[in-house]
Design an enzyme around this catalytic site. Structure first.
Site, PDB file in Angstrom:
ATOM      1  CG  HIS A  11      39.029  43.845   7.241  1.00 24.48           C
ATOM      2  ND1 HIS A  11      40.063  43.863   8.145  1.00 24.48           N
ATOM      3  CD2 HIS A  11      38.718  42.531   7.055  1.00 24.48           C
ATOM      4  CE1 HIS A  11      40.359  42.622   8.485  1.00 24.48           C
ATOM      5  NE2 HIS A  11      39.569  41.802   7.820  1.00 24.48           N
ATOM      6  CE  LYS A  15      34.706  45.063   1.200  1.00 21.96           C
ATOM      7  NZ  LYS A  15      35.775  44.125   1.385  1.00 21.96           N
ATOM      8  CB  THR A  37      37.930  38.242  -0.344  1.00 24.07           C
ATOM      9  OG1 THR A  37      38.331  39.586  -0.072  1.00 24.07           O
ATOM     10  CG2 THR A  37      38.973  37.278   0.187  1.00 24.07           C
ATOM     11  N   GLY A  69      35.450  37.264   2.634  1.00 24.78           N
ATOM     12  CA  GLY A  69      36.371  36.871   3.701  1.00 24.78           C
ATOM     13  C   GLY A  69      35.712  36.096   4.838  1.00 24.78           C
ATOM     14  CG  ASP A  74      39.838  36.389   5.105  1.00 24.48           C
ATOM     15  OD1 ASP A  74      39.981  37.105   4.101  1.00 24.48           O
ATOM     16  OD2 ASP A  74      39.316  36.781   6.159  1.00 24.48           O
ATOM     17  CG  ASP A  94      38.916  48.809  10.217  1.00 22.57           C
ATOM     18  OD1 ASP A  94      39.672  49.342  11.068  1.00 22.57           O
ATOM     19  OD2 ASP A  94      37.759  49.211  10.002  1.00 22.57           O
ATOM     20  CG  HIS A 101      36.411  37.237   9.128  1.00 26.46           C
ATOM     21  ND1 HIS A 101      35.830  38.473   9.201  1.00 26.46           N
ATOM     22  CD2 HIS A 101      37.343  37.341   8.150  1.00 26.46           C
ATOM     23  CE1 HIS A 101      36.380  39.277   8.322  1.00 26.46           C
ATOM     24  NE2 HIS A 101      37.309  38.615   7.667  1.00 26.46           N
ATOM     25  CG  ASP A 104      38.377  32.674   9.162  1.00 30.34           C
ATOM     26  OD1 ASP A 104      38.724  31.615   9.708  1.00 30.34           O
ATOM     27  OD2 ASP A 104      37.194  32.924   8.853  1.00 30.34           O
ATOM     28  NE  ARG A 110      50.098  29.514  12.096  1.00 26.30           N
ATOM     29  CZ  ARG A 110      50.347  28.691  11.105  1.00 26.30           C
ATOM     30  NH1 ARG A 110      50.573  29.138   9.922  1.00 26.30           N
ATOM     31  NH2 ARG A 110      50.364  27.393  11.238  1.00 26.30           N
TER      32      ARG A 110
END
Length: 157
Positions: A11, A15, A37, A69, A74, A94, A101, A104, A110
Site C-alpha cells: 500500500h 511502499k 502490482t 491494486g 490484487d 497499511d 479496495h 480485494d 484469504r
C-alpha cells in the site's frame, strides 16, 4: 533449481518500506520471478543499486507488472494464487487506514491462507520466508489443504 514466483504488493503508506526491503534482499530476489502490482512494480523495476562501484538495475525487465491494486491487481494476484502460479506473497499492507479496495485486500489474504502459500505482511516475516532453506529445496512443495479438494468435489444433493 525449481521456478519460484514471488508476488510483491505494498500500500502507498508502506511502499518505501517494501522498496527498502527489496534493496536489502536484492541478490536473493533477483534469482526469482517477481510479480508486482502497478506502482510497486514500477518502483522495483527502477531500483538502482551500487555494486562494486557500478550502478546496476537488477530488476529492469525482470518484474512482471500487473494492474494497480485498486484497479484489479490484487485480484490478478489472487487468481494466480488460485491457479498455483504464485509461491510466495509479500504484502506490506497499511493497517492504519481502511483501503478503498478493502474487499480485494481481504480476498487476496484469504486466498493466500487458503492455498497455503508463504505469506508475509511485514519485514521480519518476509526476511524469514526469503531466507528459509525450503525456498530452494527441490524436494519441498506446497501442500494444498484437503478442504480445497473436498469443496471442489462436494455433492450438491
Amino acid at each position: 533449481m525449481k521456478e519460484i514466483n514471488i508476488a510483491l504488493v505494498a500500500h502507498d503508506g508502506r511502499k518505501k518500506e517494501l522498496i527498502d526491503w527489496v534493496k536489502f534482499n536484492w541478490k536473493m530476489l533477483a534469482k526469482y520471478n517477481i510479480w508486482a502490482t502497478g506502482t510497486t512494480g514500477r518502483l522495483i523495476s527502477e531500483l538502482v543499486i551500487e555494486e562494486e562501484g557500478k550502478l546496476i538495475r537488477p530488476f529492469e525487465k525482470k518484474v512482471t507488472r500487473l494492474f494497480s491494486g485498486p484497479l484489479g491487481g490484487d485480484q490478478q494476484i489472487g487468481a494466480m494464487i488460485a491457479e498455483q502460479k504464485i509461491n510466495m506473497l509479500i504484502f506490506f499492507c497499511d493497517n492504519l487506514i481502511v483501503q478503498g479496495h478493502q474487499n480485494d485486500v481481504s480476498a487476496l489474504t484469504r486466498l493466500a491462507a487458503l492455498y497455503n502459500i508463504a505469506f508475509a505482511t511485514n519485514r521480519t516475516t518476509a526476511d524469514m520466508l526469503l531466507t528459509s532453506p525450503l525456498v530452494d529445496d527441490p524436494e519441498y512443495s506446497i501442500e494444498l489443504p484437503d478442504c480445497i479438494a473436498s469443496y471442489a468435489n462436494r455433492s450438491l444433493k
